[in-house]
Scaffold this active site. Structure first.
Site, PDB file in Angstrom:
ATOM      1  N   ASN A   1       4.905  17.576   3.150  1.00  0.00           N
ATOM      2  CA  ASN A   1       4.270  18.680   3.595  1.00  0.00           C
ATOM      3  C   ASN A   1       3.951  18.838   5.025  1.00  0.00           C
ATOM      4  OD1 ASN A   1       1.637  20.915   2.477  1.00  0.00           O
ATOM      5  ND2 ASN A   1       3.722  21.571   2.917  1.00  0.00           N
TER       6      ASN A   1
ATOM      7  N   CYS B   1       6.999  18.554   7.531  1.00  0.00           N
ATOM      8  CA  CYS B   1       8.120  18.880   8.258  1.00  0.00           C
ATOM      9  C   CYS B   1       9.091  20.002   7.533  1.00  0.00           C
ATOM     10  CB  CYS B   1       9.007  17.497   8.309  1.00  0.00           C
ATOM     11  SG  CYS B   1       8.020  16.331   9.288  1.00  0.00           S
ATOM     12  N   ARG B   2       9.819  19.684   6.314  1.00  0.00           N
ATOM     13  CA  ARG B   2      10.771  20.619   5.584  1.00  0.00           C
ATOM     14  C   ARG B   2       9.999  21.636   4.927  1.00  0.00           C
ATOM     15  NH1 ARG B   2      13.449  16.006   2.535  1.00  0.00           N
ATOM     16  NH2 ARG B   2      11.362  15.151   2.650  1.00  0.00           N
ATOM     17  N   SER B   3       8.947  21.349   4.091  1.00  0.00           N
ATOM     18  CA  SER B   3       8.335  22.411   3.215  1.00  0.00           C
ATOM     19  C   SER B   3       7.508  23.194   4.207  1.00  0.00           C
ATOM     20  CB  SER B   3       7.764  22.171   2.127  1.00  0.00           C
ATOM     21  OG  SER B   3       6.562  21.252   2.341  1.00  0.00           O
TER      22      SER B   3
ATOM     23  N   ASP C   1      15.549  14.443   5.409  1.00  0.00           N
ATOM     24  CA  ASP C   1      14.141  14.205   5.993  1.00  0.00           C
ATOM     25  C   ASP C   1      14.375  13.955   7.281  1.00  0.00           C
ATOM     26  OD1 ASP C   1      11.708  13.758   6.592  1.00  0.00           O
ATOM     27  OD2 ASP C   1      11.360  12.373   4.777  1.00  0.00           O
TER      28      ASP C   1
ATOM     29  N   CYS D   1       8.031  19.317  -0.436  1.00  0.00           N
ATOM     30  CA  CYS D   1       8.700  18.228   0.160  1.00  0.00           C
ATOM     31  C   CYS D   1       7.752  16.831  -0.164  1.00  0.00           C
ATOM     32  CB  CYS D   1       9.123  18.378   1.474  1.00  0.00           C
ATOM     33  SG  CYS D   1       7.602  18.524   2.824  1.00  0.00           S
TER      34      CYS D   1
HETATM   35  P1  4NP Z   1       8.567  15.982   5.213  1.00  0.00           P
HETATM   36  O1  4NP Z   1       8.824  14.786   5.931  1.00  0.00           O
HETATM   37  O2  4NP Z   1       8.634  15.515   3.582  1.00  0.00           O
HETATM   38  O3  4NP Z   1       9.774  16.800   5.262  1.00  0.00           O
HETATM   39  O4  4NP Z   1       7.257  16.432   5.318  1.00  0.00           O
HETATM   40  C1  4NP Z   1       7.944  13.516   5.911  1.00  0.00           C
HETATM   41  C2  4NP Z   1       6.824  13.582   6.697  1.00  0.00           C
HETATM   42  C3  4NP Z   1       6.071  12.441   6.593  1.00  0.00           C
HETATM   43  C4  4NP Z   1       6.484  11.289   5.768  1.00  0.00           C
HETATM   44  C5  4NP Z   1       7.716  11.173   5.186  1.00  0.00           C
HETATM   45  C6  4NP Z   1       8.488  12.549   5.279  1.00  0.00           C
HETATM   46  N1  4NP Z   1       5.760  10.213   5.831  1.00  0.00           N
HETATM   47  O5  4NP Z   1       6.118   9.230   5.284  1.00  0.00           O
HETATM   48  O6  4NP Z   1       4.587  10.237   6.200  1.00  0.00           O
END
Ligand code: 4NP
Length: 153
Positions: free
Chosen positions: A10, A12-14, A123, A7
């Site tokens: 790294n 939240c989703r993955s 997201d 994702c």
């Molecule tokens: P992820 O979510 O891609 O599912 O881990 C996010 C986590 C952090 C950020 C964006 C998306 N960020 O902008 O820091």
């Protein structure tokens, strides 16, 4: 089988997909190697977001030990399958590929449920209310991976 989930951050989703599939694979004694990475490196070394840890814990899955890392082009050689969470992740990963074999390993994660529809996992970073539906969606897709890729199906 070696599986990588990707994702953006790294955290939240993955890591949810990583932790849920590890849990399911362990329950079934599957000898799979599962990891996750982010296309961005801002959170490298960090544990998953506390909201991701909490929603997983609610369903008996511990993701608290996972640590974020950035995707690298070396991941193409090592992993058999690279499942990405959304269209932007797909573009960012494909941009680092060098061979047709690399590209063939990459697909949208939800295409395991809805082949070729290219639906992304939203997201949840900016919206606390999304962690629950994201968890459910990720769990469904992980169940389908077990169904499709374990030998006992
Ligand atoms: P992820 O979510 O891609 O599912 O881990 C996010 C986590 C952090 C950020 C964006 C998306 N960020 O902008 O820091």
């Amino acid at each position: 089988m070696r599986i990588l989930f990707v994702c953006l951050g790294n955290i939240c989703r993955s890591p949810l997909a990583d932790g849920i599939l590890r849990h399911m694979a362990a329950e079934r004694g599957l000898d799979w190697e599962i990891d996750s990475a982010g296309t961005g490196g801002w959170h490298a070394g960090e544990a998953p977001d506390k909201r991701a840890i909490a929603v997983a814990k609610k369903y008996g899955v511990d993701v608290s030990m996972l640590r974020a890392r950035q995707f690298t082009r070396n991941d193409f050689a090592y992993y058999d399958k690279i499942w990405v969470m959304d269209a932007q992740n797909y573009q960012d990963v494909i941009a680092q590929s060098t061979t047709a074999a690399d590209k063939e390993k990459v697909d949208l994660f939800l295409n395991v449920l809805h082949p070729q529809r290219n639906v992304g996992v939203q997201d949840p970073w900016y919206d606390d209310a999304l962690f629950e539906p994201v968890y459910q969606q990720v769990e469904e897709a992980c169940k389908e991976i077990i169904r499709q890729f374990s030998e006992s199906n």
